[in-house]
Motif scaffolding. Sequence first.
Motif, PDB file in Angstrom:
ATOM      1  N   ALA A   1       4.697   6.443   7.116  1.00 41.54           N
ATOM      2  CA  ALA A   1       4.749   4.682   7.366  1.00 41.54           C
ATOM      3  C   ALA A   1       3.784   4.256   6.715  1.00 41.54           C
ATOM      4  O   ALA A   1       3.905   3.647   6.578  1.00 41.54           O
ATOM      5  N   GLU A   2       2.641   5.290   6.600  1.00 37.14           N
ATOM      6  CA  GLU A   2       1.368   4.304   5.685  1.00 37.14           C
ATOM      7  C   GLU A   2       1.459   4.855   4.823  1.00 37.14           C
ATOM      8  O   GLU A   2       0.796   4.016   3.702  1.00 37.14           O
ATOM      9  N   TRP A   3       2.064   6.006   4.219  1.00 34.53           N
ATOM     10  CA  TRP A   3       1.843   6.485   2.779  1.00 34.53           C
ATOM     11  C   TRP A   3       3.279   6.634   2.092  1.00 34.53           C
ATOM     12  O   TRP A   3       4.181   7.392   2.593  1.00 34.53           O
ATOM     13  N   THR A   4       3.504   6.022   0.550  1.00 38.04           N
ATOM     14  CA  THR A   4       4.763   5.697   0.753  1.00 38.04           C
ATOM     15  C   THR A   4       4.731   6.901  -0.643  1.00 38.04           C
ATOM     16  O   THR A   4       3.778   7.337  -1.734  1.00 38.04           O
ATOM     17  N   ARG A   5       5.518   7.874  -1.322  1.00 32.16           N
ATOM     18  CA  ARG A   5       5.232   8.631  -2.319  1.00 32.16           C
ATOM     19  C   ARG A   5       6.104   8.694  -3.604  1.00 32.16           C
ATOM     20  O   ARG A   5       7.325   7.987  -3.919  1.00 32.16           O
ATOM     21  N   VAL A   6       5.214   7.979  -4.104  1.00 33.34           N
ATOM     22  CA  VAL A   6       5.511   7.459  -5.880  1.00 33.34           C
ATOM     23  C   VAL A   6       6.062   8.686  -6.878  1.00 33.34           C
ATOM     24  O   VAL A   6       7.140   8.554  -7.732  1.00 33.34           O
ATOM     25  N   LYS A   7       5.058   9.353  -7.244  1.00 27.81           N
ATOM     26  CA  LYS A   7       5.648  10.279  -7.590  1.00 27.81           C
ATOM     27  C   LYS A   7       4.933  11.758  -7.371  1.00 27.81           C
ATOM     28  O   LYS A   7       4.421  12.177  -6.389  1.00 27.81           O
ATOM     29  N   GLU A   8       5.823  12.808  -7.821  1.00 24.69           N
ATOM     30  CA  GLU A   8       5.375  14.213  -7.712  1.00 24.69           C
ATOM     31  C   GLU A   8       5.471  15.049  -9.063  1.00 24.69           C
ATOM     32  O   GLU A   8       5.442  14.716  -9.661  1.00 24.69           O
ATOM     33  N   ILE A   9       4.214  16.287  -9.585  1.00 15.42           N
ATOM     34  CA  ILE A   9       4.325  16.922  -9.821  1.00 15.42           C
ATOM     35  C   ILE A   9       3.859  18.246  -9.797  1.00 15.42           C
ATOM     36  O   ILE A   9       3.549  18.394  -8.372  1.00 15.42           O
TER      37      ILE A   9
ATOM     38  N   ARG B   1      -1.031   3.686  -0.318  1.00 18.08           N
ATOM     39  CA  ARG B   1      -0.776   3.402   1.275  1.00 18.08           C
ATOM     40  C   ARG B   1      -0.526   2.323   0.919  1.00 18.08           C
ATOM     41  O   ARG B   1       0.113   0.746   0.657  1.00 18.08           O
ATOM     42  N   ARG B   2       0.129   1.588   2.625  1.00 21.93           N
ATOM     43  CA  ARG B   2       0.360   1.076   3.195  1.00 21.93           C
ATOM     44  C   ARG B   2      -0.549  -0.717   2.546  1.00 21.93           C
ATOM     45  O   ARG B   2       0.363  -1.722   2.215  1.00 21.93           O
ATOM     46  N   GLY B   3      -1.431  -0.275   2.797  1.00 25.97           N
ATOM     47  CA  GLY B   3      -2.463  -1.577   2.815  1.00 25.97           C
ATOM     48  C   GLY B   3      -2.463  -1.399   1.717  1.00 25.97           C
ATOM     49  O   GLY B   3      -4.030  -3.029   1.119  1.00 25.97           O
ATOM     50  N   GLY B   4      -2.264  -1.227   0.474  1.00 28.95           N
ATOM     51  CA  GLY B   4      -2.534  -1.456  -0.971  1.00 28.95           C
ATOM     52  C   GLY B   4      -3.982  -0.492  -0.997  1.00 28.95           C
ATOM     53  O   GLY B   4      -4.325   0.902  -1.027  1.00 28.95           O
ATOM     54  N   GLY B   5      -3.457   0.023  -1.840  1.00 27.54           N
ATOM     55  CA  GLY B   5      -4.673   0.736  -3.402  1.00 27.54           C
ATOM     56  C   GLY B   5      -3.661   2.660  -3.088  1.00 27.54           C
ATOM     57  O   GLY B   5      -1.925   2.666  -2.315  1.00 27.54           O
ATOM     58  N   SER B   6      -3.479   2.905  -4.347  1.00 28.38           N
ATOM     59  CA  SER B   6      -2.588   4.003  -4.646  1.00 28.38           C
ATOM     60  C   SER B   6      -3.993   5.992  -4.337  1.00 28.38           C
ATOM     61  O   SER B   6      -4.964   5.240  -4.524  1.00 28.38           O
ATOM     62  N   MET B   7      -3.169   6.756  -4.013  1.00 30.27           N
ATOM     63  CA  MET B   7      -3.773   7.994  -4.321  1.00 30.27           C
ATOM     64  C   MET B   7      -3.546   9.343  -4.512  1.00 30.27           C
ATOM     65  O   MET B   7      -1.841   9.313  -5.006  1.00 30.27           O
TER      66      MET B   7
END
Length: 915
Positions: A438-446, A461-467
């Motif tokens: 719910a908090e993190w959406t997966r964008v890509k997988e290696i 991340r829901r609040g913005g930013g990515s990791m």
Amino acid sequence: MSERARWVDWEIEQVAAHFQVDLERGLSDKEAKDRLKQIGPNQLAEGEKASWLSLFIEQFKDFMVLVLLVATLISGLLGEYTDAIAIIAIVLLNALLGFIQEVRAEKSLSALKKLSAPTAKVLREGAWVQVNAVELVPGDVIRLESGDRIPADIRFVKAEGLYVEESALTGESVAVTKQSARLPQAEVPLGDRKNMGYMGTMVVRGNGLGVVVHTGMSTEMGRIAHLLESTETMDTPLKRRLEQLGKVLIMVALLLTALVVFTGILHGQDAYKMFLAGVSLAVAAIPEGLPAIVTIALALGVQRMIKRQAIVRKLPSVETLGCATVICSDKTGTLTQNKMTVTHIWSEGKLIRVSGSGYVPEGEFQLAGERVAVEKWPGLRRLLEVAALCNNAQLLQKTEKNGLIKKKEAWMIHGDPTEGALLVAAAKAGLDKESLVAEWTRVKEIPFDSERKMMSVILSRRGGGSMLFCKGAPDVLLGRCTHLLEQGRKVLLTDAKREQILRQNEELASMALRNLAFAYRDLDVQSASLKEWQYEQQLVFVGLAGLIDPPRTEVKEAIRVCKQAGIKTVMITGDHQTTAVAIARELGIKRAQGLTLTGQDLYNMSDAEFYKKVNEVDVYARVSPEHKLRIVKALQQAGHVVAMTGDGVNDAPAIKAADIGIAMGITGTDVSKEASSLILADDNFSTIVSAVEEGRNIYENIRKFISYLLASNVGEILIMFLAMLAGFPLPLVPIQILWVNLVTDGLPAMALGIDPAEENTMVRSPRNPRESVFARGVGWKIVTRGLLIGACSLLAFWVTYMEAPDDLVRAQTVAFATLVFSQLVYVFDCRSQGTIFQRTPSDNIPLVLAVLSSALLLLAVIYYAPLQPVFHTVPLGLREWILVLVTSTLPVILAGILDLLRPMANRAKRLVHSS
Ligand SMILES: Nc1ncnc2c1ncn2[C@@H]1O[C@H](COP(=O)(O)OP(=O)(O)OP(=O)(O)O)[C@@H](O)[C@H]1O
Ligand SMILES: [Ca+2]
């Protein structure tokens, strides 16, 4: 073309709508069933199979049988009706027997094929299920992973680092990358349809989802390959050798028969009678049925193997199995249970114990026996976050239909057990995947592969930013880290810290734990321009997790059996050296002086250096699949017969190169299975050992009936030959010869083919693959027993004949009975490499029954009045029966005495050779 290519420029939603499928739930079972009925199975049409009639007619193609038929026909025309009809009946019976045997072999082989048929992972009614690929229908949503053979034509819905090798279709062997997005136009050649996957092509990297658009003959593959080659050949090296041997034996038999006929005529026998007897003798003595019985013995053995979870894909490997001198085995899942549990976590310099067992997400995190609160520990929390999100597994609770499911079994995981264990650990800290997602959406997988030994995901991340979250083998991952998370802050990773982490890793590994490291990195706006290979750099190290994967309980014993059977076991694993050695010790694979080599060692070693050491190595750790091929080659060069396991795509070359390539039934990829000659249905190492035992047994059984059949034939020829030489009348009439042949070639020989293994099967060292079938006593047995059977039968004939020279039929009946009985006694002698007394008949009841029925049939032929004229027999008295019984057991007794002399003969032979 546009009709076929139209999916290419459609949006995914359009495709889904066209096939009326919800991409999240897949088709309903009912819908799938309806479509299957309407469209037909997803398979390519097979070529014509040989019909039963042609198979039956096949049985008569043998030259000598034809000669015999013609000869009988002539004798029929000459007025010898009973003889002619009886002979034809027996020939028919013989053909029927051969036919039944062949049908049976074919049946069991096609059953085998079904067992190793490809499967597909398909979404039906919201759940992922495994179905046979033939059951796929257009509209099915399927999942593909590296190593899968694409089972139908599909439009990709999702593609993560997906590469597909399409050479089966396009001839291009370089894998092409795939995507899910639509292409701007539809009219592109096959090789450029990047959002399509085609039946028969192979996923070499990454994973993806697709919607089936064409199945069966409407696929691209169906259009080019109109017919699949249907029947697989049942040829094996042994069968081929036997066929060659058969040719020699035919010549010998014909020659001897001619000799018999010639001598008979010289001694004043009736030429016509001699001719018919000669042809019958040739038919009986030519072991044309040998290759067929070999196939049956193989097929039956293969069926026994299936019961022991070993599925044979290539028949010749059954033979090779018995010769294996080295078994190279994967560790994870084959030697171990592949039921992983995180027991240790090392974070921010502290070693934390995780309690609980199995997949039940209940347990505590303890530091020096004290419970720790995960919330207050940012490093630990981040580690578990990475572990849970950089993860493709699912933790599921079984729905309880009845109250019977034990708590321990109530939880299960889908996907990679390593990843499942990480989910369980995270859940123990209250971090379940659902709330994280719910908090993190997966964008890509290696994706993970055994070459890279790591895996990453990019999350927003829901609040913005990515990791980027990353996990992998500690030694590999650490090389990509520049920083370290300490007390919630990112600090520089100094060499001293690196040292410390590696030391910790060693320590965990020496406890036989399988370790993973976790890291992350913040992705800012600039990172958007990064290339894929640039993502996994400058990472922040978070910590380690140690997973226990207990050895399978039965493996230790299996390894001991191997040792006894002269087979060396070698562990080959992608895992860390210390972990590997710890487990290898526990299982008895690692000897005190045995070497351990890592992938790096191999890399630094020349072939010549490696070759010198290969016999000493017990464990290969941290190897990549490509090393397996080198290991196979080196072992083979050192004269070994190598069995090698593997599961991934990249293991296929090694599996193919090995003498016995072994794939995993559960975790193995399609590609590895296709390359293999043996599949372990339960992924279990002990299954290999059972298969080896069966392999040895099958081969021994084949040798048993070869010694039975050939010695019987020698006996048959000999009695005729000696009689002619001595100027006696014919000791057997043609119909009797054919009968002996039918009764001995039939049931008893078959029953030998299913003889249970001798006790010492797994105590002997492996047989040399170049060894002749006649080695180790079989040739000796054939000659000694054959000669004795012939001589003793003739003795019985001669004694009776001398007593009453004008009652030839009586003497012939005695010879007939003696020949049959001595073979029925001899069959028990064939069961052991030692003496006849080494085995009790009670462990092969079918053989006892076969022998009894053969004996009863003989009695019927002698005592049932209507058959007497047909078989030229008369009832025998007590005296004659005593004679028959004595002379028919005599060969085995005399042979036993001869056997005692054999070592002496061998020694003499060696002396002669050495001087
Ligand atoms: N899903 C995964 N994600 C990231 N890293 C992984 C994953 N699975 C395994 N690893 C790491 O990669 C290493 C090699 O894994 P690989 O699958 O090649 O071999 P293995 O399963 O450990 O052993 P074996 O070859 O005996 O099956 C493991 O030791 C582990 O550290
Ligand atoms: Ca593996």
